[in-house]
Structures are given as C-alpha cells and as structure tokens.
Design a protein around this motif. Structure first.
Motif, PDB file in Angstrom:
ATOM      1  N   MET A  66       1.359  -0.823   0.143  1.00 34.89           N
ATOM      2  CA  MET A  66       0.413  -0.295   0.007  1.00 34.89           C
ATOM      3  C   MET A  66       1.384   1.153   0.227  1.00 34.89           C
ATOM      4  N   SER A  67       0.489   2.356  -0.384  1.00 38.67           N
ATOM      5  CA  SER A  67       1.499   3.599  -0.703  1.00 38.67           C
ATOM      6  C   SER A  67      -0.279   5.365  -0.682  1.00 38.67           C
ATOM      7  N   VAL A  68       0.666   5.226   0.184  1.00 42.08           N
ATOM      8  CA  VAL A  68      -0.470   7.190   0.273  1.00 42.08           C
ATOM      9  C   VAL A  68       0.590   7.820  -0.360  1.00 42.08           C
ATOM     10  N   GLU A  69       0.540   9.118  -1.265  1.00 42.64           N
ATOM     11  CA  GLU A  69       1.063  10.176  -1.485  1.00 42.64           C
ATOM     12  C   GLU A  69       1.387  10.750  -0.082  1.00 42.64           C
ATOM     13  N   VAL A  70       2.524  11.696  -0.566  1.00 42.26           N
ATOM     14  CA  VAL A  70       2.943  12.592   0.816  1.00 42.26           C
ATOM     15  C   VAL A  70       3.573  13.751  -0.045  1.00 42.26           C
ATOM     16  N   THR A  71       3.698  14.643   0.629  1.00 44.68           N
ATOM     17  CA  THR A  71       4.331  16.580   0.151  1.00 44.68           C
ATOM     18  C   THR A  71       5.606  16.413   0.215  1.00 44.68           C
ATOM     19  N   ASP A  72       6.480  15.525   2.180  1.00 42.77           N
ATOM     20  CA  ASP A  72       7.153  15.942   1.520  1.00 42.77           C
ATOM     21  C   ASP A  72       8.087  14.595   2.871  1.00 42.77           C
ATOM     22  N   GLN A  73       8.633  14.107   1.925  1.00 43.59           N
ATOM     23  CA  GLN A  73       8.967  12.403   2.687  1.00 43.59           C
ATOM     24  C   GLN A  73       9.731  12.585   4.207  1.00 43.59           C
ATOM     25  N   ASP A  74      10.582  13.326   4.262  1.00 47.91           N
ATOM     26  CA  ASP A  74      11.079  13.552   5.835  1.00 47.91           C
ATOM     27  C   ASP A  74      10.586  13.676   6.777  1.00 47.91           C
ATOM     28  N   ALA A  75       8.995  15.165   6.140  1.00 46.12           N
ATOM     29  CA  ALA A  75       8.076  15.201   7.196  1.00 46.12           C
ATOM     30  C   ALA A  75       7.112  13.903   7.550  1.00 46.12           C
ATOM     31  N   ALA A  76       6.676  13.137   6.600  1.00 46.28           N
ATOM     32  CA  ALA A  76       5.746  12.642   6.643  1.00 46.28           C
ATOM     33  C   ALA A  76       6.508  10.890   7.396  1.00 46.28           C
ATOM     34  N   LEU A  77       7.936  10.733   7.221  1.00 46.28           N
ATOM     35  CA  LEU A  77       8.891   9.605   7.756  1.00 46.28           C
ATOM     36  C   LEU A  77       8.708  10.105   9.395  1.00 46.28           C
ATOM     37  N   ALA A  78       8.856  11.440   9.614  1.00 54.79           N
ATOM     38  CA  ALA A  78       9.347  11.501  11.198  1.00 54.79           C
ATOM     39  C   ALA A  78       7.391  11.195  11.754  1.00 54.79           C
ATOM     40  N   TYR A  79       6.737  11.432  10.951  1.00 60.90           N
ATOM     41  CA  TYR A  79       5.393  11.397  11.899  1.00 60.90           C
ATOM     42  C   TYR A  79       5.060  10.195  11.658  1.00 60.90           C
ATOM     43  N   TYR A  80       4.998   8.958  10.666  1.00 61.00           N
ATOM     44  CA  TYR A  80       4.775   8.084  11.144  1.00 61.00           C
ATOM     45  C   TYR A  80       5.856   7.265  11.667  1.00 61.00           C
ATOM     46  N   VAL A  81       6.769   7.040  12.173  1.00 54.19           N
ATOM     47  CA  VAL A  81       7.981   6.589  12.827  1.00 54.19           C
ATOM     48  C   VAL A  81       7.771   7.874  14.237  1.00 54.19           C
ATOM     49  N   ASP A  82       8.057   9.086  14.260  1.00 52.12           N
ATOM     50  CA  ASP A  82       7.809   9.903  16.128  1.00 52.12           C
ATOM     51  C   ASP A  82       5.922   9.164  16.305  1.00 52.12           C
ATOM     52  N   VAL A  83       5.440   9.792  15.316  1.00 49.83           N
ATOM     53  CA  VAL A  83       4.000   9.343  16.281  1.00 49.83           C
ATOM     54  C   VAL A  83       3.079   8.538  15.991  1.00 49.83           C
ATOM     55  N   LEU A  84       2.937   7.914  15.305  1.00 51.89           N
ATOM     56  CA  LEU A  84       2.657   6.657  15.185  1.00 51.89           C
ATOM     57  C   LEU A  84       3.044   4.854  15.300  1.00 51.89           C
ATOM     58  N   GLY A  85       4.224   5.924  15.533  1.00 53.13           N
ATOM     59  CA  GLY A  85       4.410   4.654  15.990  1.00 53.13           C
ATOM     60  C   GLY A  85       5.377   3.055  15.611  1.00 53.13           C
ATOM     61  N   CYS A  86       5.180   3.491  13.948  1.00 55.42           N
ATOM     62  CA  CYS A  86       5.521   2.531  13.499  1.00 55.42           C
ATOM     63  C   CYS A  86       7.609   2.505  12.706  1.00 55.42           C
ATOM     64  N   GLU A  87       7.617   1.657  12.433  1.00 57.09           N
ATOM     65  CA  GLU A  87       9.018   0.981  12.633  1.00 57.09           C
ATOM     66  C   GLU A  87       9.827   1.640  10.827  1.00 57.09           C
ATOM     67  N   LEU A  88      10.595   1.958  10.825  1.00 53.62           N
ATOM     68  CA  LEU A  88      11.448   2.282   9.271  1.00 53.62           C
ATOM     69  C   LEU A  88      11.671   0.724   8.467  1.00 53.62           C
ATOM     70  N   VAL A 117       1.370   5.559  -6.420  1.00 54.76           N
ATOM     71  CA  VAL A 117       0.659   5.315  -5.214  1.00 54.76           C
ATOM     72  C   VAL A 117      -0.699   4.772  -5.958  1.00 54.76           C
ATOM     73  N   ALA A 118      -0.400   3.407  -5.260  1.00 51.47           N
ATOM     74  CA  ALA A 118      -0.889   2.227  -5.648  1.00 51.47           C
ATOM     75  C   ALA A 118      -1.690   1.474  -4.772  1.00 51.47           C
ATOM     76  N   LEU A 119      -2.105   0.366  -4.511  1.00 55.60           N
ATOM     77  CA  LEU A 119      -2.804  -0.597  -3.562  1.00 55.60           C
ATOM     78  C   LEU A 119      -1.935  -1.772  -4.401  1.00 55.60           C
ATOM     79  N   ARG A 120      -0.530  -2.202  -3.012  1.00 52.76           N
ATOM     80  CA  ARG A 120       0.274  -3.598  -3.374  1.00 52.76           C
ATOM     81  C   ARG A 120       0.052  -4.844  -3.154  1.00 52.76           C
ATOM     82  N   LEU A 121       0.025  -5.883  -3.988  1.00 53.22           N
ATOM     83  CA  LEU A 121      -0.541  -7.010  -3.705  1.00 53.22           C
ATOM     84  C   LEU A 121       0.711  -8.060  -4.320  1.00 53.22           C
ATOM     85  N   GLY A 122       0.517  -8.971  -3.201  1.00 48.75           N
ATOM     86  CA  GLY A 122       2.115 -10.085  -3.104  1.00 48.75           C
ATOM     87  C   GLY A 122       1.345 -10.780  -4.218  1.00 48.75           C
ATOM     88  N   THR A 123       2.872 -11.943  -5.210  1.00 50.79           N
ATOM     89  CA  THR A 123       2.196 -12.991  -6.253  1.00 50.79           C
ATOM     90  C   THR A 123       3.430 -13.761  -6.124  1.00 50.79           C
TER      91      THR A 123
END
Length: 113
Positions: free
Chosen positions: A1-23, A58-64
């Motif tokens: 899955m992907s999401v469109e962001v305007t600033d990858q560094d800011a988005a990365l900080a949010y997803y890691v620092d706020v949401l607790g995601c792992e890089l 920006v797309a849903l990614r499926l495994g095969t």
C-alpha cells in the motif's frame, strides 16, 4: 500500500515518531525516485510514503508468487497491465494495472522462502 505525501522526511518523522511505525526501507531507486516504506506496530504490511513527483505510483500493492503468471492471468481475463513485468536489481519483479474503477494496483513477486 502507498500513500501520497508532499514531504517524505516530514511524513517519515510522523509515521515513525507519532504513529510508532518502524522504518523498513529508505532508498533512492532511481534519480528522483525515493522509496520510503514503514511498517505499523504489530503488522507485516508496509506503507510506502511516495511523492507525486517521484513517478512511483500511489497504488495498492499485492503479493504474488509468480509475476509472469499473474500478468498472463490478468491479460487473459481482459485486464490490460500498464507494461510487461518489470525486472530491476533494486526491486522484485512487478507490474501495474488498474481495477475496473480506475484504482491503481501493483503486483509484486514475493521473495522466495
């Protein structure tokens, strides 16, 4: 899955620092095409943080297990993939296509094992 962001560094900080995601991945796959992927806590499903300017869909990614077989199956069922199966050193075999409502999807071949 992907999401469109305007600033990858800011988005990365949010997803890691706020949401607790792992890089999981942060690489330049081609000039101007940076692939940043995070994984939510307790999940194995990655979220790609991509910019429109990168050219990465920006797309849903499926495994095969077999990208060539999936490509042939979709083609025979009347779905027109955007291209032949792409093979690059930096990524698994893959191809993009749209569902009947125009939503972007990408099939990625799973790594063996």
């Amino acid at each position: 899955m992907s999401v469109e962001v305007t600033d990858q560094d800011a988005a990365l900080a949010y997803y890691v620092d706020v949401l607790g995601c792992e890089l999981r991945t942060d690489v330049e796959v081609f000039p101007g095409g940076r692939w940043v992927e995070v994984v939510p806590p307790g999940s194995t499903v990655g979220i790609a943080l991509v910019t429109r300017e990168s050219g990465i869909p920006v797309a849903l990614r499926l495994g095969t297990s077999d990208a060539d077989e999936a490509h042939a199956r979709l083609t025979s069922a009347g779905t027109a993939p955007h291209q032949a199966v792409i093979r690059e050193a930096y990524a698994p075999p893959m191809f993009a296509f749209d569902d009947p409502d125009g939503n972007a999807l990408v099939y990625l071949e799973d790594a063996p094992g």
